[in-house]
Motif scaffolding. Sequence first.
Motif, PDB file in Angstrom:
ATOM      1  N   LEU A 177       0.687  -1.165   0.035  1.00 58.59           N
ATOM      2  CA  LEU A 177      -0.018   0.072  -0.050  1.00 58.59           C
ATOM      3  C   LEU A 177       0.925   1.138  -0.110  1.00 58.59           C
ATOM      4  CD1 LEU A 177      -2.914   1.208  -0.035  1.00 58.59           C
ATOM      5  CD2 LEU A 177      -2.729   1.209   2.385  1.00 58.59           C
ATOM      6  N   ALA A 178       1.864   1.256   0.853  1.00 59.13           N
ATOM      7  CA  ALA A 178       2.834   2.270   0.727  1.00 59.13           C
ATOM      8  C   ALA A 178       3.448   2.742  -0.557  1.00 59.13           C
ATOM      9  CB  ALA A 178       3.820   2.230   1.737  1.00 59.13           C
ATOM     10  N   TYR A 179       3.856   1.716  -1.213  1.00 62.09           N
ATOM     11  CA  TYR A 179       4.456   1.612  -2.597  1.00 62.09           C
ATOM     12  C   TYR A 179       3.180   2.218  -3.555  1.00 62.09           C
ATOM     13  CZ  TYR A 179       5.881   0.291  -7.212  1.00 62.09           C
ATOM     14  OH  TYR A 179       6.208   0.263  -8.525  1.00 62.09           O
ATOM     15  N   MET A 180       1.955   2.053  -3.229  1.00 63.60           N
ATOM     16  CA  MET A 180       1.056   2.499  -4.376  1.00 63.60           C
ATOM     17  C   MET A 180       0.577   3.835  -3.965  1.00 63.60           C
ATOM     18  SD  MET A 180       0.336   0.234  -6.815  1.00 63.60           S
ATOM     19  CE  MET A 180      -0.853   1.143  -7.329  1.00 63.60           C
ATOM     20  N   THR A 181       1.040   4.235  -2.587  1.00 62.88           N
ATOM     21  CA  THR A 181       0.653   5.571  -2.265  1.00 62.88           C
ATOM     22  C   THR A 181       1.434   6.704  -2.670  1.00 62.88           C
ATOM     23  OG1 THR A 181      -0.776   4.714  -0.526  1.00 62.88           O
ATOM     24  CG2 THR A 181      -0.279   6.869  -0.352  1.00 62.88           C
ATOM     25  N   GLY A 182       2.628   6.698  -2.549  1.00 61.31           N
ATOM     26  CA  GLY A 182       3.673   7.616  -2.906  1.00 61.31           C
ATOM     27  C   GLY A 182       4.048   7.382  -4.222  1.00 61.31           C
ATOM     28  N   PRO A 183       4.837   8.726  -4.694  1.00 59.59           N
ATOM     29  CA  PRO A 183       5.325   8.558  -5.899  1.00 59.59           C
ATOM     30  C   PRO A 183       6.741   7.735  -5.981  1.00 59.59           C
ATOM     31  CG  PRO A 183       6.308  10.501  -4.498  1.00 59.59           C
ATOM     32  CD  PRO A 183       5.532   9.685  -3.609  1.00 59.59           C
ATOM     33  N   PRO A 184       7.183   7.352  -7.117  1.00 57.02           N
ATOM     34  CA  PRO A 184       8.041   6.231  -7.590  1.00 57.02           C
ATOM     35  C   PRO A 184       9.330   6.569  -6.602  1.00 57.02           C
ATOM     36  CG  PRO A 184       7.069   7.040  -9.655  1.00 57.02           C
ATOM     37  CD  PRO A 184       6.657   7.890  -8.544  1.00 57.02           C
ATOM     38  N   GLY A 185       9.832   5.528  -5.919  1.00 57.46           N
ATOM     39  CA  GLY A 185      10.953   5.529  -5.192  1.00 57.46           C
ATOM     40  C   GLY A 185      10.825   6.370  -3.668  1.00 57.46           C
ATOM     41  N   ARG A 186       9.253   6.681  -3.346  1.00 54.42           N
ATOM     42  CA  ARG A 186       9.272   7.219  -2.176  1.00 54.42           C
ATOM     43  C   ARG A 186       7.915   6.678  -1.503  1.00 54.42           C
ATOM     44  NH1 ARG A 186       8.717  13.242  -3.317  1.00 54.42           N
ATOM     45  NH2 ARG A 186       8.257  13.392  -0.976  1.00 54.42           N
ATOM     46  N   PRO A 187       8.035   5.494  -1.096  1.00 51.22           N
ATOM     47  CA  PRO A 187       6.704   4.924  -0.319  1.00 51.22           C
ATOM     48  C   PRO A 187       6.224   5.854   0.730  1.00 51.22           C
ATOM     49  CG  PRO A 187       8.745   3.591   0.288  1.00 51.22           C
ATOM     50  CD  PRO A 187       9.236   4.644  -0.841  1.00 51.22           C
ATOM     51  N   LEU A 188       4.969   5.774   0.583  1.00 54.05           N
ATOM     52  CA  LEU A 188       4.270   6.802   1.823  1.00 54.05           C
ATOM     53  C   LEU A 188       2.978   6.092   2.402  1.00 54.05           C
ATOM     54  CD1 LEU A 188       4.293   9.670   2.755  1.00 54.05           C
ATOM     55  CD2 LEU A 188       2.804  10.075   0.817  1.00 54.05           C
ATOM     56  N   ARG A 189       3.163   6.140   3.565  1.00 56.74           N
ATOM     57  CA  ARG A 189       1.942   5.653   4.612  1.00 56.74           C
ATOM     58  C   ARG A 189       0.875   6.286   4.372  1.00 56.74           C
ATOM     59  NH1 ARG A 189       0.535   4.601  10.592  1.00 56.74           N
ATOM     60  NH2 ARG A 189      -1.594   5.488  10.264  1.00 56.74           N
ATOM     61  N   ALA A 190      -0.491   5.812   3.968  1.00 59.79           N
ATOM     62  CA  ALA A 190      -1.617   6.493   3.834  1.00 59.79           C
ATOM     63  C   ALA A 190      -2.038   7.396   5.130  1.00 59.79           C
ATOM     64  CB  ALA A 190      -2.874   5.477   3.753  1.00 59.79           C
ATOM     65  N   GLY A 191      -2.600   8.298   4.810  1.00 65.62           N
ATOM     66  CA  GLY A 191      -2.801   9.427   5.780  1.00 65.62           C
ATOM     67  C   GLY A 191      -3.694   9.298   7.028  1.00 65.62           C
ATOM     68  N   ALA A 192      -4.073   8.012   7.283  1.00 66.58           N
ATOM     69  CA  ALA A 192      -4.903   7.644   8.280  1.00 66.58           C
ATOM     70  C   ALA A 192      -4.659   6.124   8.754  1.00 66.58           C
ATOM     71  CB  ALA A 192      -6.318   7.817   8.065  1.00 66.58           C
ATOM     72  N   SER A 193      -5.189   5.810   9.900  1.00 64.50           N
ATOM     73  CA  SER A 193      -4.705   4.476  10.354  1.00 64.50           C
ATOM     74  C   SER A 193      -5.685   3.287   9.277  1.00 64.50           C
ATOM     75  CB  SER A 193      -4.945   4.412  11.908  1.00 64.50           C
ATOM     76  OG  SER A 193      -4.012   5.269  12.433  1.00 64.50           O
ATOM     77  N   VAL A 194      -5.478   3.420   8.117  1.00 66.16           N
ATOM     78  CA  VAL A 194      -6.475   2.474   7.465  1.00 66.16           C
ATOM     79  C   VAL A 194      -6.510   1.247   7.609  1.00 66.16           C
ATOM     80  CG1 VAL A 194      -6.774   4.440   5.713  1.00 66.16           C
ATOM     81  CG2 VAL A 194      -4.998   2.774   5.421  1.00 66.16           C
ATOM     82  N   ILE A 195      -5.277   0.611   7.876  1.00 61.46           N
ATOM     83  CA  ILE A 195      -5.340  -0.830   8.169  1.00 61.46           C
ATOM     84  C   ILE A 195      -5.673  -1.218   9.525  1.00 61.46           C
ATOM     85  CG2 ILE A 195      -3.690  -2.750   7.811  1.00 61.46           C
ATOM     86  CD1 ILE A 195      -4.067  -1.301   5.157  1.00 61.46           C
ATOM     87  N   ASP A 196      -5.359  -0.313  10.503  1.00 60.76           N
ATOM     88  CA  ASP A 196      -5.963  -0.960  11.826  1.00 60.76           C
ATOM     89  C   ASP A 196      -7.398  -0.856  11.588  1.00 60.76           C
ATOM     90  OD1 ASP A 196      -3.751  -1.134  13.460  1.00 60.76           O
ATOM     91  OD2 ASP A 196      -3.319   1.032  13.555  1.00 60.76           O
ATOM     92  N   VAL A 197      -7.996   0.341  11.077  1.00 60.62           N
ATOM     93  CA  VAL A 197      -9.433   0.582  11.148  1.00 60.62           C
ATOM     94  C   VAL A 197     -10.027  -0.767  10.029  1.00 60.62           C
ATOM     95  CG1 VAL A 197     -11.509   1.854  10.524  1.00 60.62           C
ATOM     96  CG2 VAL A 197      -9.193   2.825  11.698  1.00 60.62           C
ATOM     97  N   THR A 198      -9.550  -1.028   9.175  1.00 58.82           N
ATOM     98  CA  THR A 198     -10.326  -2.067   8.180  1.00 58.82           C
ATOM     99  C   THR A 198      -9.846  -3.083   8.828  1.00 58.82           C
ATOM    100  OG1 THR A 198      -9.591  -0.383   6.347  1.00 58.82           O
ATOM    101  CG2 THR A 198     -10.280  -2.681   5.834  1.00 58.82           C
ATOM    102  N   GLY A 199      -8.792  -3.627   9.390  1.00 54.93           N
ATOM    103  CA  GLY A 199      -8.589  -4.911  10.061  1.00 54.93           C
ATOM    104  C   GLY A 199      -9.672  -5.021  11.141  1.00 54.93           C
ATOM    105  N   GLY A 200     -10.139  -4.023  11.830  1.00 57.89           N
ATOM    106  CA  GLY A 200     -10.996  -3.991  12.899  1.00 57.89           C
ATOM    107  C   GLY A 200     -12.444  -4.296  12.263  1.00 57.89           C
ATOM    108  N   MET A 201     -12.762  -3.799  11.297  1.00 57.39           N
ATOM    109  CA  MET A 201     -13.786  -4.064  10.468  1.00 57.39           C
ATOM    110  C   MET A 201     -14.013  -5.389   9.911  1.00 57.39           C
ATOM    111  SD  MET A 201     -14.028  -0.658   7.957  1.00 57.39           S
ATOM    112  CE  MET A 201     -15.255  -1.408   7.011  1.00 57.39           C
ATOM    113  N   PHE A 202     -12.767  -6.220   9.619  1.00 61.03           N
ATOM    114  CA  PHE A 202     -12.871  -7.595   9.314  1.00 61.03           C
ATOM    115  C   PHE A 202     -13.111  -8.162  10.486  1.00 61.03           C
ATOM    116  CE2 PHE A 202     -10.731  -6.430   5.098  1.00 61.03           C
ATOM    117  CZ  PHE A 202     -11.622  -7.005   4.320  1.00 61.03           C
ATOM    118  N   GLY A 203     -12.600  -7.940  11.705  1.00 61.68           N
ATOM    119  CA  GLY A 203     -12.915  -8.549  12.894  1.00 61.68           C
ATOM    120  C   GLY A 203     -14.373  -8.633  13.064  1.00 61.68           C
ATOM    121  N   VAL A 204     -15.105  -7.486  13.164  1.00 60.92           N
ATOM    122  CA  VAL A 204     -16.468  -7.284  13.468  1.00 60.92           C
ATOM    123  C   VAL A 204     -17.343  -8.149  12.306  1.00 60.92           C
ATOM    124  CG1 VAL A 204     -18.442  -5.760  13.224  1.00 60.92           C
ATOM    125  CG2 VAL A 204     -16.119  -4.880  14.464  1.00 60.92           C
TER     126      VAL A 204
END
Length: 397
Positions: free
Chosen positions: A147-174
């Motif tokens: 995801l960081a590779y897809m979010t940032g420009p080439p050569g500069r992986p960038l974390r998405a600007g919110a805790s999207v994996i924590d929250v989505t992982g919690g949703m899958f738990g629900v």
Amino acid sequence: MTDIRHLPLSGIKVIEFTHMVMGPTVGVMLGDLGADVIKIEPPKGDNTRRLVGAGAGYFAMYNRNKRSICLDMKSDTGKDIARKLIRDADVVIENFRPGAMDKLGFGYDDLSQINDRLIYCSEKGFLKGPYEERTALDEVAQMMGGLAYMTGPPGRPLRAGASVIDVTGGMFGVIAILAAIEERHRTGKGQYVKSSLYETTAYLVGQHMAQYAVTGTPAQPMPARISSWAIYDVFETADEDNIFVGVVSDTQWVAFCEAFGLPEMANNPDYATNPERVKRRDSLMPTVRALFRRFSKAELMEKLETTGLPFAPIAKPEELIDDPHLNADGGMIEVTLEDGSKAKLPAMPVEMDGERPGLRTNLPRIGEHTAEVLATLGFSEADIDALDSDGTIRCGK
């Protein structure tokens, strides 16, 4: 405040051993939907309450509609109290490091012996496999999951600007918990369910994996991607602000040309279909950019509102607090923070029978409900005072 009698999970009892974001997300979603969520904290309180910087909002966002009790889970008495709570619980949630709950005697194998209807949800970094024992965080998963590779420009992986994996992982738990509750209706038995950060990330980038499988061409990072549409970008306005605008169908292209008085472009066969427009994007976009720069942000938004085209101002999170749409019909929930101030935060993004889940229980103070919950287990006021005095529990003041 929302009437719990009208909520779908009314009567479901949840015991939560969690911190940070992923585990509390599971609890807040179940709580918003009506479950009685009892959050077990150490006597000093969940460390998440004391985070600063980017973590300062975690507790406020993910812990409404819960009751807080404080137990010393290293003491035998504290463990006994927790077991009494779990004996008739429907769900246990935990998101501590692998093996931590088992060492306490509170893994699924232990607790299912005292409650075979228990649904036990672990929120972890990884599901079964070679990485299972690794420690993971949202950022770790974003980096190794593509995801960081897809979010940032080439050569500069960038974390998405919110805790999207924590929250989505919690949703899958629900989702897993609700599925297990439904299965329990048929079998009478609970089960162990688990969701994870890494596999959640892989699921989210699955569309890019599928693109590679279909085309044989690896997906490019979003800033360098080849757009599927000719007009699908952020544009500058006359007052040096920005608006995203998309034209994603031939019908929308006609509407765009009509709205902005561009008959020569509407009648140009080179622009008649989206594939043709994409091929000519380099010549088309300068014209569109110059057109939009003639309007202020307010003027352009007003014009776009009537066209049916997808568009969006580039908003900052704090600007959403007063957004008229989010504030309509229960879209924002006002909670009281620890210092007594009020904060409006987003409600769960669903409607059920036309209503949004709202606030039943404000953000709990540390141990606010300890005495209340222990009283339901048969502890007398004197018992509770004694346990509070020796540090086994902590009662909120």
